[in-house]
Design a protein around this motif. Structure first.
Motif, PDB file in Angstrom:
ATOM      1  N   MET A 417      -5.594  19.930 -25.868  1.00 35.29           N
ATOM      2  CA  MET A 417      -6.830  19.496 -25.232  1.00 35.29           C
ATOM      3  C   MET A 417      -8.060  20.031 -25.975  1.00 35.29           C
ATOM      4  O   MET A 417      -9.079  19.355 -26.064  1.00 35.29           O
ATOM      5  CB  MET A 417      -6.859  19.933 -23.767  1.00 35.29           C
ATOM      6  CG  MET A 417      -5.831  19.226 -22.888  1.00 35.29           C
ATOM      7  SD  MET A 417      -6.038  17.411 -22.856  1.00 35.29           S
ATOM      8  CE  MET A 417      -4.837  16.890 -24.108  1.00 35.29           C
ATOM      9  N   GLN A 418      -7.959  21.236 -26.515  1.00 36.79           N
ATOM     10  CA  GLN A 418      -9.056  21.752 -27.324  1.00 36.79           C
ATOM     11  C   GLN A 418      -9.226  20.903 -28.583  1.00 36.79           C
ATOM     12  O   GLN A 418     -10.355  20.600 -29.006  1.00 36.79           O
ATOM     13  CB  GLN A 418      -8.815  23.213 -27.701  1.00 36.79           C
ATOM     14  CG  GLN A 418      -9.954  23.844 -28.498  1.00 36.79           C
ATOM     15  CD  GLN A 418     -11.272  23.809 -27.752  1.00 36.79           C
ATOM     16  OE1 GLN A 418     -11.384  24.319 -26.638  1.00 36.79           O
ATOM     17  NE2 GLN A 418     -12.293  23.196 -28.346  1.00 36.79           N
ATOM     18  N   MET A 419      -8.103  20.515 -29.177  1.00 36.60           N
ATOM     19  CA  MET A 419      -8.167  19.643 -30.348  1.00 36.60           C
ATOM     20  C   MET A 419      -8.783  18.297 -30.003  1.00 36.60           C
ATOM     21  O   MET A 419      -9.530  17.717 -30.802  1.00 36.60           O
ATOM     22  CB  MET A 419      -6.768  19.461 -30.942  1.00 36.60           C
ATOM     23  CG  MET A 419      -6.204  20.719 -31.599  1.00 36.60           C
ATOM     24  SD  MET A 419      -4.481  20.506 -32.119  1.00 36.60           S
ATOM     25  CE  MET A 419      -4.647  19.259 -33.404  1.00 36.60           C
ATOM     26  N   LEU A 420      -8.498  17.784 -28.792  1.00 36.03           N
ATOM     27  CA  LEU A 420      -9.098  16.516 -28.381  1.00 36.03           C
ATOM     28  C   LEU A 420     -10.612  16.656 -28.257  1.00 36.03           C
ATOM     29  O   LEU A 420     -11.367  15.777 -28.702  1.00 36.03           O
ATOM     30  CB  LEU A 420      -8.496  16.065 -27.041  1.00 36.03           C
ATOM     31  CG  LEU A 420      -9.015  14.740 -26.483  1.00 36.03           C
ATOM     32  CD1 LEU A 420      -8.771  13.592 -27.456  1.00 36.03           C
ATOM     33  CD2 LEU A 420      -8.379  14.432 -25.131  1.00 36.03           C
ATOM     34  N   ALA A 421     -11.067  17.756 -27.648  1.00 38.41           N
ATOM     35  CA  ALA A 421     -12.513  17.994 -27.557  1.00 38.41           C
ATOM     36  C   ALA A 421     -13.132  18.081 -28.945  1.00 38.41           C
ATOM     37  O   ALA A 421     -14.223  17.542 -29.193  1.00 38.41           O
ATOM     38  CB  ALA A 421     -12.768  19.281 -26.773  1.00 38.41           C
ATOM     39  N   ASP A 422     -12.439  18.737 -29.869  1.00 36.95           N
ATOM     40  CA  ASP A 422     -12.968  18.899 -31.225  1.00 36.95           C
ATOM     41  C   ASP A 422     -13.058  17.563 -31.957  1.00 36.95           C
ATOM     42  O   ASP A 422     -14.071  17.276 -32.610  1.00 36.95           O
ATOM     43  CB  ASP A 422     -12.081  19.873 -32.018  1.00 36.95           C
ATOM     44  CG  ASP A 422     -12.175  21.302 -31.518  1.00 36.95           C
ATOM     45  OD1 ASP A 422     -13.137  21.617 -30.800  1.00 36.95           O
ATOM     46  OD2 ASP A 422     -11.279  22.107 -31.851  1.00 36.95           O
ATOM     47  N   ILE A 423     -12.000  16.744 -31.874  1.00 36.99           N
ATOM     48  CA  ILE A 423     -11.997  15.498 -32.633  1.00 36.99           C
ATOM     49  C   ILE A 423     -12.976  14.491 -32.055  1.00 36.99           C
ATOM     50  O   ILE A 423     -13.562  13.670 -32.767  1.00 36.99           O
ATOM     51  CB  ILE A 423     -10.574  14.888 -32.710  1.00 36.99           C
ATOM     52  CG1 ILE A 423     -10.523  13.756 -33.745  1.00 36.99           C
ATOM     53  CG2 ILE A 423     -10.120  14.370 -31.362  1.00 36.99           C
ATOM     54  CD1 ILE A 423     -10.859  14.172 -35.154  1.00 36.99           C
ATOM     55  N   LEU A 424     -13.227  14.561 -30.721  1.00 38.16           N
ATOM     56  CA  LEU A 424     -14.195  13.659 -30.104  1.00 38.16           C
ATOM     57  C   LEU A 424     -15.612  14.184 -30.213  1.00 38.16           C
ATOM     58  O   LEU A 424     -16.573  13.413 -30.164  1.00 38.16           O
ATOM     59  CB  LEU A 424     -13.857  13.447 -28.623  1.00 38.16           C
ATOM     60  CG  LEU A 424     -12.546  12.742 -28.290  1.00 38.16           C
ATOM     61  CD1 LEU A 424     -12.387  12.628 -26.772  1.00 38.16           C
ATOM     62  CD2 LEU A 424     -12.476  11.368 -28.925  1.00 38.16           C
ATOM     63  N   GLY A 425     -15.771  15.508 -30.329  1.00 37.14           N
ATOM     64  CA  GLY A 425     -17.094  16.107 -30.270  1.00 37.14           C
ATOM     65  C   GLY A 425     -17.708  15.956 -28.893  1.00 37.14           C
ATOM     66  O   GLY A 425     -18.932  15.860 -28.746  1.00 37.14           O
ATOM     67  N   ILE A 426     -16.856  15.923 -27.876  1.00 37.32           N
ATOM     68  CA  ILE A 426     -17.268  15.661 -26.496  1.00 37.32           C
ATOM     69  C   ILE A 426     -16.582  16.673 -25.586  1.00 37.32           C
ATOM     70  O   ILE A 426     -15.439  17.070 -25.835  1.00 37.32           O
ATOM     71  CB  ILE A 426     -16.877  14.227 -26.062  1.00 37.32           C
ATOM     72  CG1 ILE A 426     -17.626  13.175 -26.896  1.00 37.32           C
ATOM     73  CG2 ILE A 426     -17.148  14.002 -24.576  1.00 37.32           C
ATOM     74  CD1 ILE A 426     -17.135  11.760 -26.670  1.00 37.32           C
TER      75      ILE A 426
END
Length: 481
Positions: A417-426
């Motif tokens: 989930m942290q990686m998802l936040a990072d890749i989206l920038g959201i």
């Protein structure tokens, strides 16, 4: 179990299995008291074909209800209502007189109707279909699957000629069986996924039915999502909604631009657009979110065929790991993918690429590549697909998206989930409630709100950006072959 709470049942019939929740409501507060699950068989007759046994699903459903009542010492009279949420585009055809299915259910993942889709696109039908339904011509949806059945089943054609054919998504199949054939009905969030339903007129469309060879009298009555759908052993069936739309409701996505991501077997990225039916994109779908007392809310959606299913494939077919926990440990035992990427097209690619002919591939491997890199590439492919869809939605709406709400089994891993936040920038908000689809349909009919602020993940790094761009490049290379 005996107390002063109001007891309600919610049936969540998904791609992998069926679960039943017993919910207790007291003073407008709801609590999940018990959950029971039962998986059903996944049937793969040929490459790209996916089926379920519809009779097995009905049997599982009835057994779960009986076991829940027995385990909790409740009777049918103690249950205020039964609500249903379900996998969407999966289609069942059956004999109205005998109740027997014509064939196994054709699952939303099934690609057997690819050639039909190509023929219809070449015949210039996509513009009319997309204008009325908000969807693309794709084997993901029910219409091409139904036409395939008509072209390949003498029984389908015979039953249609005699007026004895019933065709429906999984909700209408379950309602028919639970009510002993007394109610043949569905609602707009499911009907809008068939390519047979005009989402602006809220009705089956005769011209669309003709394209897919469907007799209109074989289709279910349309009721509001929060309507009544008969009784099962005295329990009122109240409220039906497709699973992704139910999760949108459960996430409290009621305002224009509210967006959620449901990460299950597949993945649905869905944005609430209220009554804004003018937003159009060739790569992002428009669908009915839900109808409530005659009012219709619409949504934009990007669908991803392989999310959790990618992890299942890596585990069961490629034997790269045993449990999901083992897969996670292996994937994050290396610092990055070391140039290894997965094109997650085990069942073709949906939004925003829409390429059903593309095949899955690992790319960028070298002599040092090991299992952890392949597994990590699988996890990252899930995140990269979500990024591609959200970028497309942002382009369509011209909106800045400050927060994305996520739910589903894949969200349990904090690092992912942290990686998802990072890749989206959201900022990512992970729901603290796992059964959002089930609770969404219950919220629609009961009026309470169970949602609380979930776990927050803010973007910390843009280190994944080069990997995402490389993945996109590989996707395009494979598609060009």
């Amino acid at each position: 179990m005996s107390d002063n709470r109001i007891h309600k049942l919610v049936l969540d019939q998904s791609t992998s299995g069926t679960k039943l929740l017993l919910v207790g409501i007291e003073e407008n507060e709801a609590k999940i008291l018990r959950r029971m699950d039962r998986k059903h068989t996944q049937i793969f007759p040929q490459d790209g074909w996916v089926e379920h046994d519809p009779s097995e699903i009905v049997k599982n459903t009835k057994q779960l209800i009986a076991e829940m009542l027995e385990a909790t010492n409740l009777s049918a009279q103690d249950i205020r209502s039964l609500s249903i949420t379900n996998q969407r585009e999966t289609i069942v055809a059956w004999n109205k007189k005998t109740g027997q299915p014509v064939s196994n259910a054709l699952v939303w993942q099934c690609n057997r109707s690819n050639d039909i889709c190509k023929q219809l696109i070449e015949a210039g039908k996509e513009t009319e279909i997309q204008r009325k339904t908000g969807l693309k011509i794709d084997s993901y949806f029910s219409g091409p699957k139904i036409r395939w059945l008509f072209e390949n089943s003498d029984e389908m054609r015979s039953l249609a000629a005699s007026g004895e054919l019933a065709i429906g998504t999984m909700d209408s199949w379950l309602i028919w069986n639970l009510t002993d054939g007394e109610v043949f009905a569905t609602e707009p969030s499911n009907a809008s996924r068939t390519l047979l339903y005009n989402i602006y007129e809220n009705s089956w469309d005769a011209a669309l039915c003709d394209i897919f060879l469907v007799p209109p009298d074989s289709l279910a009555e349309i009721r509001d999502s929060n309507d009544s759908f008969g009784h099962y052993e005295g329990i009122p069936i109240q409220g039906v909604m497709a699973d992704s739309q139910a999760a949108l409701y459960g996430q409290n996505c009621f305002g224009f631009g509210d967006i959620k991501v449901t990460m299950g077997t597949g993945c649905s990225v869905m944005m609430q657009i209220e009554e804004r039916s003018d937003l159009i994109s060739d790569n992002i779908l428009k669908t009915i979110a839900f109808t409530d007392n005659g009012a219709t809310d619409y949504a934009l959606e990007g669908i991803i065929r392989s999310c959790g299913d990618t992890l299942t494939w890596l585990s069961s077919e490629l034997a790269l790991f045993g449990t999901i926990e083992e897969g996670i440990e292996s994937a994050f035992s290396v610092n990055d993918n070391e140039g290894v990427y997965l094109v997650p097209a085990q069942l073709g690619l949906a939004a925003p690429f829409w390429d059903s002919d593309i095949r899955a591939a690992f790319l960028g491997m070298n002599r040092r590549t090991g299992k952890p890199h392949l597994i990590r590439a699988g996890f990252e492919s899930i995140l990269f697909q979500i990024r591609a869809v959200i970028d497309e939605i942002k382009q369509v709406t011209c909106l800045d998206i400050p927060r994305v709400k996520v739910d589903g089994g894949v969200t349990k891993n904090n690092r992912l989930m942290q990686m998802l936040a990072d890749i989206l920038g959201i900022t990512i908000e992970v729901s603290c409630i796992e059964e959002l689809s089930a609770l969404g349909v219950l919220m629609l009919t009961s009026g309470f709100d169970m949602q609380k602020e979930g776990k927050i993940f803010n973007p910390k790094s843009n280190n994944l950006e080069p990997h995402y761009q490389q993945w996109l490049e590989y996707i395009n290379k494979v598609r060009d072959k």
